[in-house]
Scaffold this motif. Sequence first.
Motif, PDB file in Angstrom:
ATOM      1  N   VAL A 162      -4.908 -12.848  42.625  1.00 39.27           N
ATOM      2  CA  VAL A 162      -4.747 -11.665  43.470  1.00 39.27           C
ATOM      3  C   VAL A 162      -5.302 -12.011  44.854  1.00 39.27           C
ATOM      4  O   VAL A 162      -6.060 -12.971  44.997  1.00 39.27           O
ATOM      5  CB  VAL A 162      -5.488 -10.438  42.880  1.00 39.27           C
ATOM      6  N   PRO A 163      -4.930 -11.262  45.891  1.00 37.80           N
ATOM      7  CA  PRO A 163      -5.454 -11.548  47.231  1.00 37.80           C
ATOM      8  C   PRO A 163      -6.982 -11.522  47.254  1.00 37.80           C
ATOM      9  O   PRO A 163      -7.609 -10.663  46.630  1.00 37.80           O
ATOM     10  CB  PRO A 163      -4.857 -10.429  48.090  1.00 37.80           C
ATOM     11  N   VAL A 164      -7.567 -12.477  47.982  1.00 40.02           N
ATOM     12  CA  VAL A 164      -9.019 -12.638  48.055  1.00 40.02           C
ATOM     13  C   VAL A 164      -9.459 -12.637  49.511  1.00 40.02           C
ATOM     14  O   VAL A 164      -8.842 -13.283  50.358  1.00 40.02           O
ATOM     15  CB  VAL A 164      -9.467 -13.956  47.377  1.00 40.02           C
ATOM     16  N   VAL A 165     -10.545 -11.919  49.807  1.00 41.60           N
ATOM     17  CA  VAL A 165     -11.205 -12.001  51.110  1.00 41.60           C
ATOM     18  C   VAL A 165     -12.663 -12.380  50.867  1.00 41.60           C
ATOM     19  O   VAL A 165     -13.372 -11.698  50.120  1.00 41.60           O
ATOM     20  CB  VAL A 165     -11.131 -10.674  51.886  1.00 41.60           C
ATOM     21  N   ALA A 192      -6.312  -4.991  42.106  1.00 44.15           N
ATOM     22  CA  ALA A 192      -5.214  -5.434  42.967  1.00 44.15           C
ATOM     23  C   ALA A 192      -5.644  -6.531  43.931  1.00 44.15           C
ATOM     24  O   ALA A 192      -4.810  -7.308  44.409  1.00 44.15           O
ATOM     25  CB  ALA A 192      -4.658  -4.248  43.748  1.00 44.15           C
ATOM     26  N   GLY A 193      -6.940  -6.597  44.242  1.00 41.56           N
ATOM     27  CA  GLY A 193      -7.448  -7.600  45.174  1.00 41.56           C
ATOM     28  C   GLY A 193      -8.946  -7.761  44.974  1.00 41.56           C
ATOM     29  O   GLY A 193      -9.577  -6.988  44.239  1.00 41.56           O
ATOM     30  N   ASP A 252     -11.114  -3.560  54.803  1.00 43.66           N
ATOM     31  CA  ASP A 252      -9.933  -3.191  55.586  1.00 43.66           C
ATOM     32  C   ASP A 252      -8.925  -4.333  55.614  1.00 43.66           C
ATOM     33  O   ASP A 252      -7.719  -4.125  55.439  1.00 43.66           O
ATOM     34  CB  ASP A 252     -10.361  -2.821  57.007  1.00 43.66           C
ATOM     35  N   LEU A 253      -9.427  -5.562  55.799  1.00 42.31           N
ATOM     36  CA  LEU A 253      -8.545  -6.727  55.824  1.00 42.31           C
ATOM     37  C   LEU A 253      -7.838  -6.898  54.489  1.00 42.31           C
ATOM     38  O   LEU A 253      -6.621  -7.152  54.434  1.00 42.31           O
ATOM     39  CB  LEU A 253      -9.356  -7.980  56.169  1.00 42.31           C
ATOM     40  N   LEU A 254      -8.583  -6.746  53.386  1.00 40.10           N
ATOM     41  CA  LEU A 254      -7.982  -6.902  52.061  1.00 40.10           C
ATOM     42  C   LEU A 254      -6.915  -5.842  51.802  1.00 40.10           C
ATOM     43  O   LEU A 254      -5.813  -6.149  51.327  1.00 40.10           O
ATOM     44  CB  LEU A 254      -9.064  -6.823  50.985  1.00 40.10           C
ATOM     45  N   SER A 305      -4.160   7.130  40.095  1.00 41.43           N
ATOM     46  CA  SER A 305      -4.197   7.863  41.354  1.00 41.43           C
ATOM     47  C   SER A 305      -4.863   7.066  42.462  1.00 41.43           C
ATOM     48  O   SER A 305      -4.684   7.365  43.631  1.00 41.43           O
ATOM     49  CB  SER A 305      -4.935   9.195  41.145  1.00 41.43           C
ATOM     50  N   ARG A 306      -5.667   6.046  42.109  1.00 40.59           N
ATOM     51  CA  ARG A 306      -6.384   5.283  43.120  1.00 40.59           C
ATOM     52  C   ARG A 306      -6.194   3.789  42.882  1.00 40.59           C
ATOM     53  O   ARG A 306      -6.307   3.300  41.754  1.00 40.59           O
ATOM     54  CB  ARG A 306      -7.877   5.617  43.095  1.00 40.59           C
ATOM     55  N   LEU A 307      -5.922   3.093  43.957  1.00 39.83           N
ATOM     56  CA  LEU A 307      -5.857   1.635  43.907  1.00 39.83           C
ATOM     57  C   LEU A 307      -7.256   1.096  43.631  1.00 39.83           C
ATOM     58  O   LEU A 307      -8.241   1.589  44.174  1.00 39.83           O
ATOM     59  CB  LEU A 307      -5.343   1.098  45.246  1.00 39.83           C
TER      60      LEU A 307
END
Length: 351
Positions: free
Chosen positions: A152-155, A127-128, A318-320, A69-71
């Motif tokens: 995975v995407p990294v910030v 996911a990130g 927010d960016l991620l 239900s949640r990322l």
Amino acid sequence: MLAQERHELILRSLRRHGRLRVADLVAELGVSAITVRRDLAELDSAGLLRRVHGGAIGAAAADQASHGSRLTIGIVVPSAASYYSDVIRGAEAMADRYGARLVLGVSGYDVTTERERLDKVLGIGVAGLLISTALGDGDADRFDSRLDDIDVPVVLMERAFGFPQMAREYDHVRTDHAYGAMLALRHFVALGHRRIAVNLQATVTAYWLRRGIETAAKALGVEVFLSPVDLPMRGDDPGAVGQLDAFLAECESFGSRAVLVHSDEHGASLVERAMELGLRVPEDLAVIAYNDVTASLAVVPLTAVCPPRRALGETACDLLLRKLQFPDTPVQHLSLLPTLKIRTSCGAPDR
């Protein structure tokens, strides 16, 4: 080695680590990358794991990430207290707005521990990833490939690594600490001080503070003394009084009645010792602290440079999350400006 034997070893390793990389399996199994990828594809088809870019994760973790239900996103920081507690809260608040959840890992500023925390957080199937590394920008040449290996995407938070230290550029959100140092020096100049003593804690932030101090001193035409004295965090530290007295003696020798101290704890201890020696704050000694976590609670409330800690966590998260929604978004390097909170230790109104 037969394919069935390789498959058993792969699944055993996956149960042990929670996440696998193709490069590690190549070394462990002694086969080619093509063979490993074929094995992973077969195990994926059988529903025993889920292939991801660069490796594989457990099927249960993948199903949770895909159908939960949640990322879920990971956040790895050097500490969960003091400075980074606000960063974490900011990231958590932004994740809640998106309906996502955070999984936290804390490295304790240790490179080996950081790798372990990264493996555990990534093994969940996030996911990130948001990360403030144990190493700072001044130690970028000590980095290995652990960031470049993340699939995975990294910030990055409060770090600005990139080429040539890294194989690729990363999204980052950082505080412009050099600007923060300039704010402090500019305020001292406005109060009429022309000689400023500086004492910096041995942290990753000091790398940017030194750069900002050098630039601001030239621009403002002031003399700066950068003290080598290692100030104590607490008044009951062994040798605390001697260290504080040594720094105050340096200030007197340099002819400075203005002091920039990183961080709040050091500034509070310095003010207390100065008052014990009969100095008046701010008349005889004006003090600005850097961080503004506990500065307002000092015996004499400290004027302090305040990094936007919560906003940093919010902006990075927010960016991620937007990167996860729109993968083609260009890489962004964002700098947030700190502010100066005027209090009694400098005795001047905020203009």
